[in-house]
Every structure is written in C-alpha cells, then in structure tokens.
Design a protein around this motif. Structure first.
Motif, PDB file in Angstrom:
ATOM      1  N   ILE A 144       0.919  -1.285  -0.050  1.00  0.00           N
ATOM      2  CA  ILE A 144      -0.145  -0.002   0.088  1.00  0.00           C
ATOM      3  C   ILE A 144       0.873   1.155   0.037  1.00  0.00           C
ATOM      4  O   ILE A 144       1.902   1.294   1.035  1.00  0.00           O
ATOM      5  CB  ILE A 144      -0.893   0.156   1.227  1.00  0.00           C
ATOM      6  CG1 ILE A 144      -1.715  -1.132   1.181  1.00  0.00           C
ATOM      7  CG2 ILE A 144      -1.654   1.233   1.337  1.00  0.00           C
ATOM      8  CD1 ILE A 144      -2.737  -1.154   2.501  1.00  0.00           C
ATOM      9  N   CYS A 145       0.701   2.217  -0.986  1.00  0.00           N
ATOM     10  CA  CYS A 145       1.464   3.501  -0.823  1.00  0.00           C
ATOM     11  C   CYS A 145       0.442   4.354  -0.807  1.00  0.00           C
ATOM     12  O   CYS A 145      -0.684   4.462  -1.430  1.00  0.00           O
ATOM     13  CB  CYS A 145       2.102   3.382  -2.319  1.00  0.00           C
ATOM     14  SG  CYS A 145       3.317   2.385  -2.720  1.00  0.00           S
ATOM     15  N   VAL A 146       1.045   5.391   0.107  1.00  0.00           N
ATOM     16  CA  VAL A 146       0.025   6.769   0.370  1.00  0.00           C
ATOM     17  C   VAL A 146       1.120   7.771  -0.319  1.00  0.00           C
ATOM     18  O   VAL A 146       2.085   7.948   0.572  1.00  0.00           O
ATOM     19  CB  VAL A 146       0.007   6.917   1.521  1.00  0.00           C
ATOM     20  CG1 VAL A 146      -1.107   8.121   1.982  1.00  0.00           C
ATOM     21  CG2 VAL A 146      -0.892   5.605   2.388  1.00  0.00           C
ATOM     22  N   MET A 147       0.757   8.457  -1.304  1.00  0.00           N
ATOM     23  CA  MET A 147       1.637   9.458  -2.042  1.00  0.00           C
ATOM     24  C   MET A 147       1.146  10.897  -2.295  1.00  0.00           C
ATOM     25  O   MET A 147       0.085  10.931  -3.012  1.00  0.00           O
ATOM     26  CB  MET A 147       2.161   8.668  -3.454  1.00  0.00           C
ATOM     27  CG  MET A 147       2.626   7.158  -3.143  1.00  0.00           C
ATOM     28  SD  MET A 147       4.217   7.197  -2.237  1.00  0.00           S
ATOM     29  CE  MET A 147       5.318   7.831  -3.413  1.00  0.00           C
ATOM     30  N   GLY A 148       1.794  11.631  -1.556  1.00  0.00           N
ATOM     31  CA  GLY A 148       1.593  13.096  -1.918  1.00  0.00           C
ATOM     32  C   GLY A 148       2.578  13.548  -2.679  1.00  0.00           C
ATOM     33  O   GLY A 148       3.376  12.716  -3.481  1.00  0.00           O
ATOM     34  N   THR A 149       2.925  15.066  -2.929  1.00  0.00           N
ATOM     35  CA  THR A 149       3.834  15.589  -3.626  1.00  0.00           C
ATOM     36  C   THR A 149       4.507  16.739  -2.465  1.00  0.00           C
ATOM     37  O   THR A 149       3.933  17.043  -1.724  1.00  0.00           O
ATOM     38  CB  THR A 149       3.478  16.311  -4.773  1.00  0.00           C
ATOM     39  OG1 THR A 149       2.606  17.166  -4.573  1.00  0.00           O
ATOM     40  CG2 THR A 149       2.750  15.180  -5.679  1.00  0.00           C
ATOM     41  N   ALA A 150       5.842  17.080  -2.928  1.00  0.00           N
ATOM     42  CA  ALA A 150       6.218  18.437  -2.092  1.00  0.00           C
ATOM     43  C   ALA A 150       5.155  19.280  -2.274  1.00  0.00           C
ATOM     44  O   ALA A 150       5.149  20.221  -1.461  1.00  0.00           O
ATOM     45  CB  ALA A 150       7.757  18.576  -2.746  1.00  0.00           C
ATOM     46  N   ALA A 151       4.289  19.712  -3.170  1.00  0.00           N
ATOM     47  CA  ALA A 151       3.533  20.686  -3.421  1.00  0.00           C
ATOM     48  C   ALA A 151       2.168  20.688  -2.518  1.00  0.00           C
ATOM     49  O   ALA A 151       1.476  21.436  -2.001  1.00  0.00           O
ATOM     50  CB  ALA A 151       3.366  21.191  -4.711  1.00  0.00           C
ATOM     51  N   LYS A 152       1.789  19.424  -2.322  1.00  0.00           N
ATOM     52  CA  LYS A 152       0.650  18.982  -1.952  1.00  0.00           C
ATOM     53  C   LYS A 152       0.625  17.796  -1.110  1.00  0.00           C
ATOM     54  O   LYS A 152       0.762  16.405  -1.930  1.00  0.00           O
ATOM     55  CB  LYS A 152      -0.570  19.092  -3.196  1.00  0.00           C
ATOM     56  CG  LYS A 152      -1.785  18.944  -2.366  1.00  0.00           C
ATOM     57  CD  LYS A 152      -3.065  18.940  -3.298  1.00  0.00           C
ATOM     58  CE  LYS A 152      -4.551  18.573  -3.038  1.00  0.00           C
ATOM     59  NZ  LYS A 152      -4.773  19.602  -1.932  1.00  0.00           N
ATOM     60  N   THR A 153       0.714  17.627   0.083  1.00  0.00           N
ATOM     61  CA  THR A 153       0.511  16.406   0.866  1.00  0.00           C
ATOM     62  C   THR A 153      -0.783  15.637   0.859  1.00  0.00           C
ATOM     63  O   THR A 153      -1.795  16.350   0.586  1.00  0.00           O
ATOM     64  CB  THR A 153       0.993  16.663   2.305  1.00  0.00           C
ATOM     65  OG1 THR A 153       0.028  17.805   3.021  1.00  0.00           O
ATOM     66  CG2 THR A 153       2.411  17.456   2.419  1.00  0.00           C
ATOM     67  N   VAL A 154      -0.667  14.342   1.088  1.00  0.00           N
ATOM     68  CA  VAL A 154      -1.986  13.707   1.127  1.00  0.00           C
ATOM     69  C   VAL A 154      -2.260  13.624   2.790  1.00  0.00           C
ATOM     70  O   VAL A 154      -1.244  13.015   3.486  1.00  0.00           O
ATOM     71  CB  VAL A 154      -1.885  12.240   0.558  1.00  0.00           C
ATOM     72  CG1 VAL A 154      -3.047  11.355   0.887  1.00  0.00           C
ATOM     73  CG2 VAL A 154      -1.878  12.312  -1.038  1.00  0.00           C
ATOM     74  N   ASP A 155      -3.207  14.120   3.109  1.00  0.00           N
ATOM     75  CA  ASP A 155      -3.689  14.204   4.541  1.00  0.00           C
ATOM     76  C   ASP A 155      -4.646  13.346   5.189  1.00  0.00           C
ATOM     77  O   ASP A 155      -5.584  12.932   4.605  1.00  0.00           O
ATOM     78  CB  ASP A 155      -3.814  15.616   5.259  1.00  0.00           C
ATOM     79  CG  ASP A 155      -2.931  16.746   4.500  1.00  0.00           C
ATOM     80  OD1 ASP A 155      -1.801  16.361   4.283  1.00  0.00           O
ATOM     81  OD2 ASP A 155      -3.125  17.811   4.500  1.00  0.00           O
ATOM     82  N   GLY A 156      -4.481  12.802   6.501  1.00  0.00           N
ATOM     83  CA  GLY A 156      -5.470  12.096   7.026  1.00  0.00           C
ATOM     84  C   GLY A 156      -5.842  10.799   6.757  1.00  0.00           C
ATOM     85  O   GLY A 156      -6.958  10.217   6.759  1.00  0.00           O
TER      86      GLY A 156
END
Length: 354
Positions: free
Chosen positions: A102-114
């Motif tokens: 399982i990968c939870v992936m945001g970016t430097a510009a926009k995190t994936v929260d919660g």
C-alpha cells in the motif's frame, strides 16, 4: 405575550432554521465494501475524501495506491490478506511497479492528509508493506506487516504520523522506518510529533529505525528477536537528528545475526543505538539480554555515526538494564554533554555509569 407576537417569533425561527440549513449543506461519507475477487484499487479510485473502504476477509493479490486525503482503508486483521499480484500480471500502478503493498503518496507541493490504514495483513512484497511519502497525519494501526523485502511500515518527508498497535515481523530491514528522505542528503526534518507506540517488532534486521529526523516519540513497544532493537541515526548534516523521546519500551534479546551492509557493519545483540544524535531522551526502558560482538552490541550504545558525527546532549535515565553484553550501557564515542543518571545496570563502558 400576544398571539401576534407568538406568530412573529415562529416566523423568525423558521427563517433562522431554514437559513442554517441552506448555509451548511453536507453529504454523508460513504462506505465501500470490497469482497474477494473484487479490486481494492477500484474502490479507492471511486471513493471521495472522508470515505471508508472496508476490505472483507479473504486474500487479495494487488498493490494499492492512495493519493486522496481523508480516506480510511480497513480490514479484518489476519483475515484480510494483501499479497503481490502474480509475477506475470502487469503492474497496475506505481505502487505495484515499485514493489510495495500500500502506498500513500503526496507531492512536495501538496501532501496527502488524514489517511488511515487499519486491520490489514500485508505479506511478501519485494520492498515494503506500507510506504508513504509527503503525507500528514497518516495513521497505521493494527496492521500485520510480515516477510517483506525491505521495510514493514515506512515513510519519508511526512509529518504527524501515528504507527500504533501493529505486528511487524520478519522483514528484510527495519520493521518501522521513518526518514527525512531516502533518496537525497539533507538535515534532519521535524516530524511534527510522530508517534510509534504499542507495536510488536520481531525478526527484522532492526525493529525501529529513525533516520535524520527530529521531534517524535517511540514508546511502549515490545521489540525482540531482531538483530537490533532501535537505531537513532544521524550524520554531519544540520539540523542533527534527535530531539526525540524513547520511553517505556521493552527491548529484549535482539540477538539475530545480520551481515554488514554498505551503511552498517554486521549487527547482533544491540538494544538501543544512537549514532550522531542530539538532545534525545532515553527513559524508563527495560533493555535486557542483547548479546553480540559487533561494535554496536550492548544494551544502550552511543556510537559515532559512520561519517564521524558525535552524539551530544543526550539524556539516558531511569532505565533498567540487565544481561546485555559486552555492556548494559556503552558510550563509545567522544561526544559531549551526554548524561547517564538513575539507570539500574550491571556493567558499563567506561565503568562507573551504573
């Protein structure tokens, strides 16, 4: 009050209630249920922030990529098993292509929260069971992560995570791993108070590794049967790793033997190791029967990092240590300001710290 006044008050109440209803429309969060033979990824893709995906008991052969905030992915513990897809199956997403579960992936510009991952078993992945990057407030609870090639549960460039109540065993490297970044150099980053608590970590190379990070707590974990219990790893970069608390952990008989790697010598019999750390408090832990002949062997060991960074201003207090060899407490560097106080132990290097 006259009849007319009562009628006016009723009108006002109706207007106010109507106005409140119009101003705050809401839609209830949805629940998506996945059954064996169905795709978890399809349910994730169909979900909206705030939704829950319930994965029914069974075995699922896929990797799951999460890029949406506030999703909950929930299973039935050991009854809900996620394994890699068959070798002949083309990678369905970047998580599968990189060998993760399982990968939870945001970016430097926009995190994936919660995002919450709860009650799942992940086994047999080439790299990591759970991998997260650029997230905030990730919660991984009651997950079984076993027999994966590198890390059990791992994150980089992320803040305020909670890893709690997990069983993490027989993984190729660390059971739980938190780093500033795994693919670039740089100073330690502030995790915003990440928590690693109440986990069982056995049979890994290292139970818990925290590398080039600051401001987190490792507490109440049971760590045994690894090559090493806990590594706090820093280097010469600034800010230095540290400013964290390790407390009330039970770290016993981490005597599995692991060969050297490009980063570390062979390790065996290490309880808690600090390399290049500052201002870390190690308090009220029970550390026993960690036995080996590596430079890192012993109960609680302060050792300069492998680029020569020293440990400074760390506090080791009120720990109970016994049966660790070659020593319960060992200060094997030349760092300054490290304090040993109130520890109950039998042997130290240098002598006199017990």
């Amino acid at each position: 009050m006259t009849k007319r006044q009562l009628m006016c008050l009723t009108c006002i109440a109706v207007v106010v209630v109507s106005g409140l209803g119009a101003a705050a429309p809401s839609s209830a969060a949805a629940m998506h249920t996945v059954h064996p033979g169905e795709s978890i990824q399809e349910a994730v893709d169909a979900a909206e922030p705030g939704d829950t995906i319930v994965v029914s008991p069974g075995t699922y052969r896929e990797s799951v990529l999460v890029t949406k905030a506030d999703l909950t992915l929930r299973g039935w513990g050991s009854a809900t098993v996620i394994k890699p897809a068959a070798a002949t199956t083309p990678a369905a997403n970047s998580c599968a292509a990189s060998g993760n579960g399982i990968c939870v992936m945001g970016t430097a510009a926009k995190t994936v929260d919660g995002v919450t991952i709860r009650g799942l078993t992940l086994t047999g992945f080439k790299k990591n069971a759970v991998w997260a990057s650029d997230t905030d407030r990730l919660s991984v609870r009651n997950v079984i992560a076993e027999k994966n090639g590198v890390w059990g549960i791992a994150q980089q460039r992320s803040t305020r995570a909670v890893f709690k109540g997990n069983i993490v065993r027989d993984n190729g490297d660390a059971g739980i791993f938190i780093a500033n970044t795994v693919d670039a150099e740089g100073g330690a980053t502030d995790t915003g108070g990440a928590v690693i608590a109440g986990n069982q970590l056995t049979g890994n190379r290292i139970g818990v590794t925290v590398r080039r990070v600051r401001n987190l707590t490792v507490r109440g974990n049971h760590i045994s049967g690894n090559c090493a219990g806990v590594f706090v790893v820093g280097d010469e970069s600034k800010p230095a790793a540290g400013a964290m608390t390790l407390r009330a952990n039970m770290i016993v008989a981490n005597n599995k033997s692991c060969p050297a790697t490009p980063r570390l010598p062979a390790i065996q019999g290490s309880g808690i190791v600090l390399t290049g750390s500052e201002s870390t408090e190690i308090r009220a832990n029970y550390v026993a029967d960690n036995v080996g002949a590596s430079p890192l062997s012993g109960g609680i060991v302060l050792f300069q990092s492998f680029v020569g960074a020293q440990n400074t201003a760390n506090v080791i207090k009120n720990n109970q240590l016994e049966g660790n060899k070659p020593a319960d407490l060992a200060n094997r560097g030349s760092g300054t300001g490290n304090t040993f106080v109130g520890n109950v132990c039998q042997a130290s290097e240098p002598a006199g710290m017990c």
